[in-house]
Design a protein around this motif. Structure first.
Motif, PDB file in Angstrom:
ATOM      1  N   UNK A 112       0.845  -1.185   0.000  1.00  0.00           N
ATOM      2  CA  UNK A 112       0.000   0.000   0.000  1.00  0.00           C
ATOM      3  C   UNK A 112       0.889   1.245   0.000  1.00  0.00           C
ATOM      4  N   UNK A 113       0.786   2.013  -1.075  1.00  0.00           N
ATOM      5  CA  UNK A 113       1.578   3.243  -1.174  1.00  0.00           C
ATOM      6  C   UNK A 113       0.844   4.389  -0.490  1.00  0.00           C
ATOM      7  N   UNK A 114       1.568   5.119   0.334  1.00  0.00           N
ATOM      8  CA  UNK A 114       0.992   6.214   1.095  1.00  0.00           C
ATOM      9  C   UNK A 114       1.283   7.534   0.392  1.00  0.00           C
ATOM     10  N   UNK A 115       0.263   8.121  -0.240  1.00  0.00           N
ATOM     11  CA  UNK A 115       0.441   9.343  -1.024  1.00  0.00           C
ATOM     12  C   UNK A 115       0.711  10.579  -0.174  1.00  0.00           C
ATOM     13  N   UNK A 116       0.643  10.450   1.168  1.00  0.00           N
ATOM     14  CA  UNK A 116       0.960  11.589   2.031  1.00  0.00           C
ATOM     15  C   UNK A 116       2.465  11.754   2.184  1.00  0.00           C
TER      16      UNK A 116
END
Length: 592
Positions: A222-226
């Protein structure tokens, strides 16, 4: 008055009648051509109108079953009207000939698609329903997908041939309205080819990934765009999805804190990558998506998971919270153990910002993410998602490069060649010129929730074998004025030498293959360092770093000289506002 000799008079009459006859024939030919062109135009316009109605909802292939025969009738009539001997003969004439050739080529291409490419899919569509793709007790029946494979492959091939014939038309000799028509038809055929090719690829790959030929394990990251990385964001959570004969179940889960640091890197990196990114992508799970090549990210993730757990996964899949918000449109809201209701409207803000303001302890944040993942997965596995909406959601995520897939098996991975799902480096060839803009957080924070990335490209000179192309990239900090007072887990707390409230961003600008830098400068409300960089797989890379406080922005202006191609585009890190970012003005006036 002396009258003309009978012989000369007779000759004069013959010449006159011959000229009249020729004129009548020419007029008749052009009248014939004109009438047939008018009728063909009517049929093609009718086919186009029907095609647009079908294209308005492509999520369910059964919609096309009644429309395609109608389209085929129109295209067949247009093809017949533009292929008779008279029409073909006039095609050899100067000026008007290229116009008629273009029309007949378009008609033939449209008929090939309607009568040959789509017909097999229509036959399959009469017995195919998306409801058959709903899982029952957590198990998918892959038979319907397998039944579509041959028809979709044939259709994709035929549409590809039709598109190639239209792209081969020399538009320079055509009237402006016909030039526009050729361009529009070419785009429509390309879009149709992409859609059918995606169905063909899915019909081949999905059964295998669902374990039709034996159990498989996929690591979902899961890539965290924050917290930006080139392909989206840091990898903060992972889970294994196990498939077997269509059944799906969740396996082990882990957070970034469960992965140890790898001295020397988990796998060797090339000298080119080391020169640009150092060895960080191979040291930390958070950085596996720092290099904008998901095939490398997949290998890194597989190796790291093996070292930590002893399990070898068959592939790696990356998604982000924005993808999850799209999926929630298909499943509907889900209730979490915390009492929160996760929906398509609040998934991004809840998972990328509110959770960090609510929980100070990373373990509590990870538990929240794990609960959200399990809740959405349970709803998907129970068959509560609408199949048409789910397909549309995943298609949207794929087109935005938010859904990425790497298969360890080379044959399986080759099925995805040419799609955005592979997360490849930007491609430049005879048909397209592509820049890459990849943003990375340098703050060790979650401040990128507030950051905005915009880019634009355009040709600065027309035609010729080489032209100047310009790239404009703008970074803007939209954080609240009191950002320094946000929780330290959001600001980074100064842990990487960046003052709380300041957002440091490192951007890697990948220039088109074969291009030459004309100039590169930065402008804006802050002063930034000059460009660094290197070279990656034949692409010049410029590295640009900037520190921004709330309300500040910085812009990079790059101009290159490169072979001129029909298409010019930019491949960009997907952010939380990629779909609705404000436009940035392109500038060809670059000096420096």
């Amino acid at each position: 008055m002396t009258s003309a000799p009978p012989t000369k008079a007779r000759a004069g009459h013959i010449v006159a009648w011959t000229l009249v006859s020729v004129l009548v024939i020419v007029l008749a030919v052009f009248a014939w051509i004109g009438v047939r062109a008018y009728l063909a135009y009517g049929h093609l316009t009718g086919a186009q109108a029907t095609a647009r109605e079908v294209a308005a909802d492509l999520s369910d292939p059964t919609i096309a079953t009644s429309a395609v025969p109608q389209i085929a009738n129109d295209t067949a009539a247009a093809r017949e009207l533009t292929s008779d001997p008279v029409w073909r003969a006039v095609e050899t004439l100067p000026w008007i000939g290229p116009q008629l050739q273009a029309v007949s080529t378009i008609a033939a291409a449209a008929d090939q698609v309607a009568s040959e490419a789509l017909s097999p899919l229509v036959e399959v569509g009469t017995t195919f329903s998306l409801d058959t793709l709903r899982p029952v007790d957590g198990t998918f029946d892959t038979t319907p997908l397998e039944s579509v494979a041959d028809a979709a492959a044939t259709g994709a091939s035929d549409v590809g041939e039709a598109a190639a014939s239209v792209h081969a038309i020399d538009s320079s000799a055509l009237l402006p309205p016909l030039q526009t028509a050729v361009t529009e038809i070419g785009v429509l055929l390309d879009q149709t080819h992409t859609a059918i090719d995606a169905v063909a690829k899915a019909a081949v790959l999905m059964p295998a990934m669902l374990g039709s030929d034996g159990p498989r394990d996929y690591l979902v990251v899961f890539q965290n765009n924050a917290e930006w990385r080139s392909l989206g964001g840091i990898v903060g959570a992972t889970t294994v999805v196990h498939t077997d004969a269509g059944s799906i179940s969740l396996g082990a889960q882990a957070s970034s804190g469960d992965f140890s640091r790898y001295d020397g890197g988990v796998i060797p990196l090339s000298d080119e990558i080391l020169a640009i990114y150092d060895d960080k992508p191979a040291l930390y799970i958070q950085n596996i998506t720092q290099v904008p090549d998901f095939s490398l990210s997949g290998e890194l993730a597989q190796a790291m998971w093996l070292r930590e757990t002893g399990q070898t996964v068959d592939g790696v899949i990356a998604i982000d919270p924005v993808t999850l918000s799209y999926v929630l449109e298909a499943t509907g809201p889900v209730t979490l153990p915390s009492g929160d209701v996760l929906s398509s409207d609040n998934a991004v803000s809840l998972l990328l910002n509110e959770v960090y303001q609510r929980y100070d302890v990373p373990a509590e944040q990870d538990a929240f993410f794990a609960a959200a993942t399990a809740a959405v997965f349970e709803k998907l596995a129970s068959g509560q998602a609408d199949p048409a909406t789910l397909i549309s959601a995943l298609s949207r995520a794929g087109s935005e490069r938010r859904l990425l897939i790497w298969n360890a098996d080379a044959d399986d991975q080759s099925v995805l060649d040419g799609t955005t799902l592979q997360g490849d480096l930007p491609v430049t060839d005879d048909s397209q010129t592509t820049f890459g803009v990849y943003a990375n957080d340098g703050t060790g924070s979650k401040m990128d929730y507030y950051m905005q990335l915009d880019s634009a490209v355009g040709w600065c000179s027309d035609g010729g074998e080489t032209s100047d192309a310009a790239l404009t990239v703008r970074l803007r900090d939209n954080a609240p004025a009191d950002a320094a007072n946000l929780p330290s887990y959001i600001t980074g707390g100064g842990g990487f030498g960046v003052t709380p409230g300041v957002t440091r961003t490192v951007v890697y600008l990948y220039l088109p293959e074969g291009s030459e830098v004309v100039s590169a400068v930065t402008t804006g409300t802050v002063t930034t360092t000059g460009f660094g960089g290197g070279e990656h797989d034949g692409r010049r890379v410029l590295t640009w770093s900037t520190d921004l406080t709330p309300g500040q922005e910085s812009t990079a202006l790059v101009r290159v000289r490169t072979p001129h191609t029909p298409s010019l585009s930019v491949q960009e890190t997907p952010t939380i506002n990629t779909a609705d970012t404000a436009s940035v003005a392109l500038s060809c006036e670059v000096s420096g």
